[in-house]
Design an enzyme around this catalytic site. Sequence first.
Site, PDB file in Angstrom:
ATOM      1  N   LYS A 214       0.828  -1.220   0.000  1.00 54.52           N
ATOM      2  CA  LYS A 214       0.000   0.000   0.000  1.00 54.52           C
ATOM      3  C   LYS A 214       0.853   1.257   0.000  1.00 54.52           C
ATOM      4  CE  LYS A 214      -4.263  -2.009   1.441  1.00 54.52           C
ATOM      5  NZ  LYS A 214      -5.225  -2.332   2.498  1.00 54.52           N
ATOM      6  N   ARG A 250      -3.267 -10.350   4.725  1.00 56.44           N
ATOM      7  CA  ARG A 250      -3.702 -10.320   3.321  1.00 56.44           C
ATOM      8  C   ARG A 250      -2.549  -9.752   2.502  1.00 56.44           C
ATOM      9  NH1 ARG A 250      -5.948  -6.880  -0.308  1.00 56.44           N
ATOM     10  NH2 ARG A 250      -7.583  -7.701  -1.650  1.00 56.44           N
TER      11      ARG A 250
END
Length: 271
Positions: A214, A250
Amino acid sequence: MTPRRPLVMGIVNVTPDSFADGGRYLDPAAAIAHARRLIAEGADILDIGGESTRPGAEPVSEADEIARVAPVIAAIRADSAVPISVDTTKPGAALAAAALGAGMWNDVSALTASPDSLAVAAELGCDVVLMHMQGGGPRTMQADPRYDDVVTEVCAFLAARADAAMAAGIARGKIWLDPGIGFGKTAAHSLALLRKLDQIVALGFPVLLGASRKSSIRAIAGDRSEPDRRLGGSIAAALAGARAGVAGLRVHDVAETIQALAVAQAISRPP
Ligand code: HH2
């Protein structure tokens, strides 16, 4: 006994526009091959999604989303027993995925996107991931995220959504919580959450952490790396999650994450 490491959830984005790998796996054959690779690398769960949630992403119709994920779920279910999660905010897509063998509904809206979501999840009896997001959805969430105290507010939201899920008939043992790294959060907000993951774990539900690749990884590191050059920072976040007791990670990079967890665990194990 060796403590169990967090489950590693491999990401399969069947989308043209995901931030880390958009377009690479839109073709069902490419997505299926990628999913099989993640299984071979040791993924404990696959998270299959047909709509990007990156900031500014355009919404996808339910029919298009189902058309993207259904062939991938069907192909993986045909030749593997790996647990499958579907990453969707749409009850119709969750129903279609469950009919093909998905046992988990990962919903970045925490089952708020549709008035039917809670009832459908209860009816399915599947595991559900309730994720925190501020700002009304991916299109607008990064406009100006603000909190007085991000950790307290995220914990309060997640506890309230877990209560709503149980009130709707979803079994307590089926509920996962996720702080939603990067969803309506500045990098400082995401860093505050990464520092205090133990407070989310203390809510008493399994916690899923998604920090992989991210932009907050780049911002925290203070570099200008592209998503596929954020593995080092992603692993640092994963290890922080493991130390705090999260139940699932994840990630895009399954093999590397499992290796990092194994080494960290071996080092911390008393001789
Ligand atoms: N992050 C993304 C998507 N779904 N679900 C949960 N529970 N937690 C997360 O942190 C999370 C999520 C965004 O990552 P990715 O799927 O790689 O990108 P995109 O949404 O652009 O497809």
